[in-house]
Design a protein around this motif. Structure first.
Motif, mmCIF file in Angstrom:
data_model
loop_
_atom_site.group_PDB
_atom_site.id
_atom_site.type_symbol
_atom_site.label_atom_id
_atom_site.label_comp_id
_atom_site.label_asym_id
_atom_site.label_seq_id
_atom_site.Cartn_x
_atom_site.Cartn_y
_atom_site.Cartn_z
ATOM 1 N N GLY A 120 74.525 58.412 68.684
ATOM 2 C CA GLY A 120 73.617 58.614 69.813
ATOM 3 C C GLY A 120 73.264 60.078 69.999
ATOM 4 N N VAL A 121 74.300 60.938 69.869
ATOM 5 C CA VAL A 121 74.041 62.384 69.995
ATOM 6 C C VAL A 121 73.144 62.860 68.855
ATOM 7 N N LEU A 122 73.396 62.423 67.620
ATOM 8 C CA LEU A 122 72.559 62.813 66.494
ATOM 9 C C LEU A 122 71.120 62.325 66.680
ATOM 10 N N PHE A 123 70.972 61.116 67.199
ATOM 11 C CA PHE A 123 69.629 60.603 67.439
ATOM 12 C C PHE A 123 68.869 61.494 68.426
ATOM 13 N N LEU A 124 69.540 61.858 69.538
ATOM 14 C CA LEU A 124 68.883 62.697 70.535
ATOM 15 C C LEU A 124 68.527 64.077 69.966
ATOM 16 N N ALA A 125 69.476 64.608 69.183
ATOM 17 C CA ALA A 125 69.228 65.940 68.619
ATOM 18 C C ALA A 125 68.051 65.923 67.665
ATOM 19 N N VAL A 126 67.976 64.944 66.790
ATOM 20 C CA VAL A 126 66.873 64.863 65.822
ATOM 21 C C VAL A 126 65.576 64.534 66.532
ATOM 22 N N ALA A 127 65.654 63.675 67.525
ATOM 23 C CA ALA A 127 64.433 63.281 68.232
ATOM 24 C C ALA A 127 63.815 64.461 68.957
ATOM 25 N N LEU A 128 64.662 65.376 69.496
ATOM 26 C CA LEU A 128 64.125 66.507 70.248
ATOM 27 C C LEU A 128 63.438 67.538 69.350
#
Length: 413
Positions: A120-128
Motif C-alpha cells: 500500500g505504501v509503495l502504491f501511494l509512493a509510485v502513484a504520487l
C-alpha cells in the motif's frame, strides 16, 4: 335385576364417597365399597336377579375382563414430537480434537496485513510521482493489485482463525454428548441458526466431524451414525403414530356421527340416558388426560372402555335403558366425585403421606368400581344369552313337534 336392590346399593356407595370427601377420610373406602357391592350382588342373586351363573360369562373372581387390562399403561409417550435424547458418548473419535490450520491462519493474517501495508505504501509512493507516465502508472497498478491480494489473504486468515475458533466452541459444548440442539450452538457463538447450520455443514464437509449429521426438521446436530439412525427411526415411528392417530380420529368422528344419527331414532328417555352417559365418559377421559400417573391411567382407560360398551349396548337394545337409569345415577356420579378429589390431591405442590395414602385408597376404589362396571356389562350380555337360549329351546321344541330334529330323521330313515 331389582331396581330397589340396586338403588339401595348405589345410595350406600354415594353416601360413603360423600362422607369420605366431606371429612377428608378415605381410609378403607375401597373395602367399604367392595363390601357393599358383594352384599348387594349376593342379595340380587338370591332373589334370582340378573346375575345368573354360567351363560358364557367371562368373569371369575374379578368380573368381565378386557384382554390386556392388567398390563395396560398409558400409551402417550409419542403424544409430543420426540427429540432424540441420546446417551453418553464413549467413542473417542467422533470429531477432530486437534484440527490443523490455526497457525497457517495466523501466518496468513499477519503476513497479509504486513504485505498490505508494504504494497500500500509503495502504491501511494509510485502513484504520487507518476505524473502521467504510463510506465509508472503500470507499476502503481501492479502494487495496487498486490495490496488487494494481501488484504484478501489477511481476510482469509482471519476467517480461518474465526472458523476454527467456532469449531472449538462447538466441540466444548459437545463433550460427552452425541447430539445437541443447534439453537444451543448458535447461541454459544452468537450467530443465527441458519448461519450455524451452514457453518456445521462446512465442518462436516472438511471432515472435522467424522460421522455427524444435521437434522433440519428439528435442528439437531447428531454426532454418530448409530444415534442418527435411532433418531430417524424415532421420527419415523412418531410420524407413523401421528398418521395412525389421524386415521383413528377420522374413524372416531365417523363413528360419533353414525351414533348421533342412530340416536335420533331412539326413544327420548334412551337418548337422554346416553347423552348423560357420554358426558360422564368425557369427564373420565379428561381426568385421565390431566392425571399423569401410568397406573391410574390404565385403570381409567379400562373404565372408559367398559362404560362406553355399556352405552353401546343401550344404544343397540333400548329396552335395557330403564334398568340402567337408577344404577347409572349412582355409579357415574360416584366416579366423577372420586376423580375430582384425586385431581385436586394430585395438583398439590407437596405430597405427604396422607395425600399419598388417600390417592392409593381412591385408586383401589376405582378398581372396585371397575369390577362393578364389568359385572353390569356382563349382566347385559347374560340377559341376551338367556333370551337366545330361550329362542333356541323353543326352536328345538317346534322342530321336535314337526319331526325335523336330526335324531328323529335318522330313526325314520
Amino acid at each position: 335385576m331389582t331396581d330397589n336392590g340396586w338403588d339401595n346399593f348405589g345410595q350406600q356407595i354415594l353416601d360413603r364417597v360423600d362422607d369420605a370427601i366431606r371429612y377428608g377420610d378415605f381410609s378403607n373406602l375401597s373395602r367399604s365399597v367392595g363390601n357393599i357391592i358383594n352384599e348387594t350382588i349376593d342379595a340380587v342373586r338370591g332373589q334370582g336377579g340378573a346375575y345368573r351363573q354360567g351363560s358364557g360369562s367371562r368373569y371369575g373372581n374379578g368380573g368381565w375382563q378386557d384382554p390386556g387390562y392388567a398390563n395396560r399403561g398409558r400409551q402417550n409417550q409419542y403424544h409430543e414430537n420426540p427429540a432424540y435424547r441420546g446417551g453418553q458418548s464413549t467413542q473417542p473419535v467422533l470429531y477432530n480434537q486437534y484440527p490443523g490450520g490455526r497457525v497457517l491462519g495466523i501466518l496468513m493474517c499477519v503476513g497479509g496485513v504486513l504485505a498490505a501495508l508494504i504494497f500500500g505504501v509503495l502504491f501511494l509512493a509510485v502513484a504520487l510521482v507518476s505524473f502521467g507516465d504510463p510506465f509508472v502508472i503500470a507499476i502503481a497498478a501492479f502494487f495496487a493489485v498486490l495490496t488487494a491480494l494481501s488484504v484478501a489473504l489477511a481476510v482469509a486468515g482471519t476467517r480461518k482463525i474465526r472458523f476454527l475458533g467456532r469449531y472449538q466452541s462447538y466441540v466444548r459444548m459437545l463433550r460427552q454428548r452425541v447430539n445437541v440442539p443447534i439453537r444451543e450452538l448458535a447461541d454459544r457463538v452468537g450467530k443465527s441458526i441458519d448461519y450455524t447450520v451452514r457453518d456445521l455443514q462446512k465442518m462436516i464437509d472438511k471432515r472435522l466431524f467424522y460421522q455427524a449429521h444435521i437434522d433440519r426438521v428439528q435442528n439437531y446436530l447428531i454426532l454418530t451414525d448409530e444415534a442418527y439412525n435411532e433418531y430417524r427411526a424415532a421420527q419415523n415411528e412418531y410420524a407413523a403414530q401421528e398418521q395412525q392417530r389421524e386415521r383413528e380420529q377420522v374413524q372416531q368422528t365417523k363413528k360419533e356421527q353414525a351414533e348421533k344419527e342412530a340416536d335420533e331414532n331412539l326413544p327420548p328417555e334412551c337418548r337422554a340416558l346416553i347423552e348423560k352417559g357420554q358426558s360422564y365418559i368425557r369427564h373420565i377421559h379428561e381426568s385421565n388426560e390431566a392425571i399423569p400417573g401410568e397406573e391410574i391411567s390404565a385403570k381409567l382407560d379400562y373404565m372408559e372402555r367398559v362404560v362406553t360398551r355399556i352405552f353401546d349396548v343401550v344404544r343397540a337394545h333400548p329396552e335395557v335403558a330403564s334398568d340402567l337409569n337408577k344404577l347409572m345415577s349412582y355409579y357415574l356420579p360416584t366416579t366423577q366425585k372420586l376423580l375430582d378429589a384425586y385431581r385436586e390431591l394430585d395438583s398439590q405442590p407437596a405430597s405427604g403421606e396422607h395425600i399419598s395414602s388417600t390417592k392409593r385408597e381412591i385408586e383401589e376404589t376405582i378398581d372396585t368400581l371397575n369390577v362393578a362396571f364389568e359385572k353390569l356389562l356382563d349382566s347385559l350380555f347374560e340377559d341376551q344369552a338367556w333370551d337366545i337360549s330361550s329362542d333356541i329351546s323353543v326352536l328345538h321344541t317346534i322342530l321336535a313337534q314337526d319331526g325335523l330334529k336330526e335324531d328323529e330323521l335318522k330313526s325314520k330313515a
